[in-house]
Scaffold this motif. Structure first.
Motif, PDB file in Angstrom:
ATOM      1  N   MET A 166       0.721  -1.132   0.132  1.00 40.47           N
ATOM      2  CA  MET A 166      -0.067  -0.054  -0.068  1.00 40.47           C
ATOM      3  C   MET A 166       0.788   1.185   0.098  1.00 40.47           C
ATOM      4  O   MET A 166       1.848   1.498   0.844  1.00 40.47           O
ATOM      5  CB  MET A 166      -1.054  -0.237   1.181  1.00 40.47           C
ATOM      6  N   GLY A 167       0.794   2.016  -0.953  1.00 43.47           N
ATOM      7  CA  GLY A 167       1.439   3.241  -0.927  1.00 43.47           C
ATOM      8  C   GLY A 167       2.767   2.968  -1.549  1.00 43.47           C
ATOM      9  O   GLY A 167       3.687   4.176  -1.683  1.00 43.47           O
ATOM     10  N   ASP A 168       3.273   1.916  -2.104  1.00 45.08           N
ATOM     11  CA  ASP A 168       4.475   1.628  -2.444  1.00 45.08           C
ATOM     12  C   ASP A 168       4.759   2.746  -3.523  1.00 45.08           C
ATOM     13  O   ASP A 168       3.931   2.536  -4.682  1.00 45.08           O
ATOM     14  CB  ASP A 168       4.695   0.269  -2.776  1.00 45.08           C
ATOM     15  N   GLN A 170       7.031   2.456  -6.005  1.00 44.97           N
ATOM     16  CA  GLN A 170       7.376   1.705  -7.276  1.00 44.97           C
ATOM     17  C   GLN A 170       6.316   1.128  -7.762  1.00 44.97           C
ATOM     18  O   GLN A 170       5.935   1.023  -8.999  1.00 44.97           O
ATOM     19  CB  GLN A 170       8.593   0.931  -7.136  1.00 44.97           C
ATOM     20  N   TRP A 171       5.368   0.372  -6.895  1.00 40.14           N
ATOM     21  CA  TRP A 171       4.294  -0.555  -7.481  1.00 40.14           C
ATOM     22  C   TRP A 171       3.048  -0.084  -7.833  1.00 40.14           C
ATOM     23  O   TRP A 171       2.235  -0.566  -8.423  1.00 40.14           O
ATOM     24  CB  TRP A 171       4.566  -1.922  -6.722  1.00 40.14           C
ATOM     25  N   MET A 172       2.708   1.016  -6.645  1.00 39.65           N
ATOM     26  CA  MET A 172       1.194   1.563  -6.997  1.00 39.65           C
ATOM     27  C   MET A 172       1.143   2.064  -8.056  1.00 39.65           C
ATOM     28  O   MET A 172      -0.032   2.012  -8.781  1.00 39.65           O
ATOM     29  CB  MET A 172       0.928   2.412  -5.680  1.00 39.65           C
ATOM     30  N   PRO A 173       2.194   2.914  -8.819  1.00 42.26           N
ATOM     31  CA  PRO A 173       1.984   3.425  -9.992  1.00 42.26           C
ATOM     32  C   PRO A 173       1.344   2.366 -11.004  1.00 42.26           C
ATOM     33  O   PRO A 173       0.634   2.600 -12.113  1.00 42.26           O
ATOM     34  CB  PRO A 173       3.079   4.043 -10.714  1.00 42.26           C
ATOM     35  N   VAL A 174       2.030   1.165 -11.023  1.00 37.24           N
ATOM     36  CA  VAL A 174       1.706  -0.148 -11.989  1.00 37.24           C
ATOM     37  C   VAL A 174       0.343  -0.454 -11.730  1.00 37.24           C
ATOM     38  O   VAL A 174      -0.247  -0.653 -12.667  1.00 37.24           O
ATOM     39  CB  VAL A 174       2.795  -0.954 -11.600  1.00 37.24           C
ATOM     40  N   HIS A 219      -2.664 -11.284 -14.243  1.00 36.46           N
ATOM     41  CA  HIS A 219      -1.505 -11.911 -13.796  1.00 36.46           C
ATOM     42  C   HIS A 219      -1.488 -11.966 -12.014  1.00 36.46           C
ATOM     43  O   HIS A 219      -2.051 -11.107 -11.661  1.00 36.46           O
ATOM     44  CB  HIS A 219       0.035 -11.106 -14.005  1.00 36.46           C
ATOM     45  N   PRO A 220      -1.338 -13.233 -11.548  1.00 40.86           N
ATOM     46  CA  PRO A 220      -1.641 -12.976 -10.182  1.00 40.86           C
ATOM     47  C   PRO A 220      -0.939 -11.928  -9.310  1.00 40.86           C
ATOM     48  O   PRO A 220      -1.320 -11.516  -8.383  1.00 40.86           O
ATOM     49  CB  PRO A 220      -0.693 -14.460  -9.573  1.00 40.86           C
ATOM     50  N   ASN A 221       0.368 -11.292  -9.821  1.00 45.16           N
ATOM     51  CA  ASN A 221       0.737 -10.386  -9.216  1.00 45.16           C
ATOM     52  C   ASN A 221       0.000  -9.161  -9.483  1.00 45.16           C
ATOM     53  O   ASN A 221       0.142  -8.211  -8.464  1.00 45.16           O
ATOM     54  CB  ASN A 221       2.149 -10.104  -9.730  1.00 45.16           C
ATOM     55  N   GLU A 222      -0.517  -8.987 -10.469  1.00 46.25           N
ATOM     56  CA  GLU A 222      -1.515  -7.811 -10.774  1.00 46.25           C
ATOM     57  C   GLU A 222      -2.572  -7.714  -9.617  1.00 46.25           C
ATOM     58  O   GLU A 222      -3.151  -6.886  -9.298  1.00 46.25           O
ATOM     59  CB  GLU A 222      -1.966  -7.746 -12.319  1.00 46.25           C
ATOM     60  N   ILE A 223      -3.095  -8.946  -9.417  1.00 46.12           N
ATOM     61  CA  ILE A 223      -4.442  -9.058  -8.507  1.00 46.12           C
ATOM     62  C   ILE A 223      -3.863  -8.629  -7.110  1.00 46.12           C
ATOM     63  O   ILE A 223      -4.475  -7.806  -6.374  1.00 46.12           O
ATOM     64  CB  ILE A 223      -4.686 -10.293  -8.469  1.00 46.12           C
ATOM     65  N   VAL A 224      -2.608  -8.984  -6.675  1.00 44.71           N
ATOM     66  CA  VAL A 224      -2.112  -8.515  -5.303  1.00 44.71           C
ATOM     67  C   VAL A 224      -1.936  -7.239  -5.312  1.00 44.71           C
ATOM     68  O   VAL A 224      -2.218  -6.275  -4.470  1.00 44.71           O
ATOM     69  CB  VAL A 224      -0.885  -9.466  -4.860  1.00 44.71           C
ATOM     70  N   LEU A 225      -1.265  -6.691  -6.441  1.00 39.35           N
ATOM     71  CA  LEU A 225      -0.763  -5.170  -6.681  1.00 39.35           C
ATOM     72  C   LEU A 225      -2.064  -4.284  -6.546  1.00 39.35           C
ATOM     73  O   LEU A 225      -2.480  -3.490  -5.786  1.00 39.35           O
ATOM     74  CB  LEU A 225      -0.057  -4.690  -7.760  1.00 39.35           C
ATOM     75  N   LEU A 226      -3.237  -4.951  -7.333  1.00 44.90           N
ATOM     76  CA  LEU A 226      -4.778  -4.242  -7.265  1.00 44.90           C
ATOM     77  C   LEU A 226      -5.365  -4.261  -5.805  1.00 44.90           C
ATOM     78  O   LEU A 226      -5.966  -3.160  -5.315  1.00 44.90           O
ATOM     79  CB  LEU A 226      -5.633  -5.078  -8.230  1.00 44.90           C
ATOM     80  N   ALA A 227      -5.222  -5.465  -5.290  1.00 42.02           N
ATOM     81  CA  ALA A 227      -5.685  -5.395  -3.829  1.00 42.02           C
ATOM     82  C   ALA A 227      -5.110  -4.364  -3.024  1.00 42.02           C
ATOM     83  O   ALA A 227      -5.865  -3.592  -2.194  1.00 42.02           O
ATOM     84  CB  ALA A 227      -5.397  -6.799  -3.236  1.00 42.02           C
ATOM     85  N   ALA A 228      -3.865  -4.095  -3.024  1.00 37.59           N
ATOM     86  CA  ALA A 228      -3.195  -3.035  -2.383  1.00 37.59           C
ATOM     87  C   ALA A 228      -3.704  -1.850  -2.674  1.00 37.59           C
ATOM     88  O   ALA A 228      -4.084  -0.654  -1.811  1.00 37.59           O
ATOM     89  CB  ALA A 228      -1.704  -3.291  -2.240  1.00 37.59           C
ATOM     90  N   TYR A 229      -3.662  -1.747  -3.955  1.00 32.23           N
ATOM     91  CA  TYR A 229      -4.047  -0.236  -4.256  1.00 32.23           C
ATOM     92  C   TYR A 229      -5.735   0.077  -4.062  1.00 32.23           C
ATOM     93  O   TYR A 229      -5.997   1.204  -3.586  1.00 32.23           O
ATOM     94  CB  TYR A 229      -4.118  -0.457  -6.128  1.00 32.23           C
ATOM     95  N   VAL A 230      -6.542  -1.210  -4.027  1.00 32.72           N
ATOM     96  CA  VAL A 230      -7.889  -0.971  -3.480  1.00 32.72           C
ATOM     97  C   VAL A 230      -7.806  -0.522  -2.221  1.00 32.72           C
ATOM     98  O   VAL A 230      -8.612   0.316  -1.482  1.00 32.72           O
ATOM     99  CB  VAL A 230      -8.941  -1.767  -4.052  1.00 32.72           C
ATOM    100  N   ALA A 231      -7.297  -1.205  -1.276  1.00 30.28           N
ATOM    101  CA  ALA A 231      -7.113  -0.988   0.108  1.00 30.28           C
ATOM    102  C   ALA A 231      -6.751   0.481   0.269  1.00 30.28           C
ATOM    103  O   ALA A 231      -7.278   1.101   1.182  1.00 30.28           O
ATOM    104  CB  ALA A 231      -6.169  -1.867   0.569  1.00 30.28           C
ATOM    105  N   MET A 252      -7.223   2.867  -1.494  1.00 31.67           N
ATOM    106  CA  MET A 252      -8.169   3.891  -1.944  1.00 31.67           C
ATOM    107  C   MET A 252      -8.947   4.221  -0.891  1.00 31.67           C
ATOM    108  O   MET A 252      -9.674   5.248  -0.722  1.00 31.67           O
ATOM    109  CB  MET A 252      -9.149   3.105  -3.007  1.00 31.67           C
ATOM    110  N   ARG A 253      -9.423   3.241  -0.056  1.00 35.17           N
ATOM    111  CA  ARG A 253     -10.307   3.654   1.380  1.00 35.17           C
ATOM    112  C   ARG A 253      -9.869   4.888   1.967  1.00 35.17           C
ATOM    113  O   ARG A 253      -8.690   4.878   2.335  1.00 35.17           O
ATOM    114  CB  ARG A 253     -10.185   2.260   2.133  1.00 35.17           C
ATOM    115  N   GLY A 254     -10.722   5.616   2.143  1.00 38.16           N
ATOM    116  CA  GLY A 254     -10.495   6.983   2.819  1.00 38.16           C
ATOM    117  C   GLY A 254      -9.977   7.758   1.878  1.00 38.16           C
ATOM    118  O   GLY A 254      -9.799   9.103   2.478  1.00 38.16           O
TER     119      GLY A 254
END
Ligand code: HEC
Length: 205
Positions: free
Chosen positions: A91-93, A95-99, A159-171, A173-175
């Motif tokens: 979350m908030g990484d 490097q990875w959150m822009p991806v 890709h499974p990694n995309e799903i994990v990254l999306l989960a962090a991105y969506v998490a 987004m809350r707030g």
């Protein structure tokens, strides 16, 4: 006839009506070559793009380019686990959150809105959730879909990694504060407990 029979205009044809005659100016050889060439090329083009598996649509080319790009990127992080610690740490990484933002923009904004404010699907920026109470369940909903496909399953498309990254991105987004007036949907589901704090071992890295 007053015109010369040859010269810079070519030679005159036999017929003449009301004193009007016609020069014989055939289209040049190079023109015929280009014309016939393009006719033949169109036949090749038609069959190639209709039947050849090598012919990719723009969409497929894009997907292919993106797949290669992700392969390169993901070689760096290996397989991400869809567990709480991993999601929290991403979350908030920077490097990875822009991806993840790019993946969200491509696949999710049509239903969840460009800011996650909700459109066809629910608002993801508030504390109300329908299908989950824990952070890891975000990845599960993305993986498997919800409401009989109203929320599509992305497990075989991303890709499974995309799903994990999306989960962090969506998490993450809350707030998020969304501009007034952009909210088109009422809160859906129940208020769920806040995400757990980021564990020290992860945040300290
Ligand atoms: C075709 C429209 C559509 C697309 C595209 C879509 N969603 Fe959804 N999504 C929905 C709907 C509708 C729901 C609510 C399902 C329900 O009623 O339980 C939902 C629910 C969710 C939920 C759970 C919200 C909650 O309150 O339980 C998450 C998380 C989510 N989507 C994330 C995503 C992500 C990430 C993507 C992109 C990979 C995405 N969605 C793409 C329509 C869509």
């Amino acid at each position: 006839m007053t015109q010369p029979d040859s010269g810079q205009y070519g030679h005159l044809l036999e017929h003449e009506y009301d004193g009007i005659a016609e020069y014989d100016n055939p289209t040049p050889g190079w023109w015929h070559t280009i014309f016939l060439g393009s006719v033949l090329f169109s036949v090749f083009y038609f069959f190639f793009f209709t039947f050849s598996p090598m012919a990719l649509t723009e969409e497929e080319q894009h997907a292919e380019a993106q797949r290669r790009e992700f392969q390169k990127l993901f070689a760096e992080i290996g397989e991400l686990e869809a567990d709480q610690a991993t999601i929290l740490s991403l979350m908030g990484d920077p490097q990875w959150m822009p991806v993840a933002e790019g993946v969200f923009a491509t696949n999710c904004v049509s239903c969840h809105g460009s800011m996650g404010q909700g459109l066809v699907g629910p608002n993801l920026t508030d504390d109300y959730f329908k299908n989950l109470t824990e952070i890891t369940q975000i990845a599960e909903v993305i993986q498997n879909g919800a409401a009989s496909g109203a929320m599509p399953a992305w497990g075989n498309r991303l890709h499974p990694n995309e799903i994990v990254l999306l989960a962090a991105y969506v998490a993450d987004m809350r707030g998020r504060t969304i501009p007034p007036g952009t909210r088109t949907r009422d809160p859906e589901g129940e208020v769920i407990p806040p995400w757990p704090p980021v564990p020290d071992s992860v945040s300290g890295e």
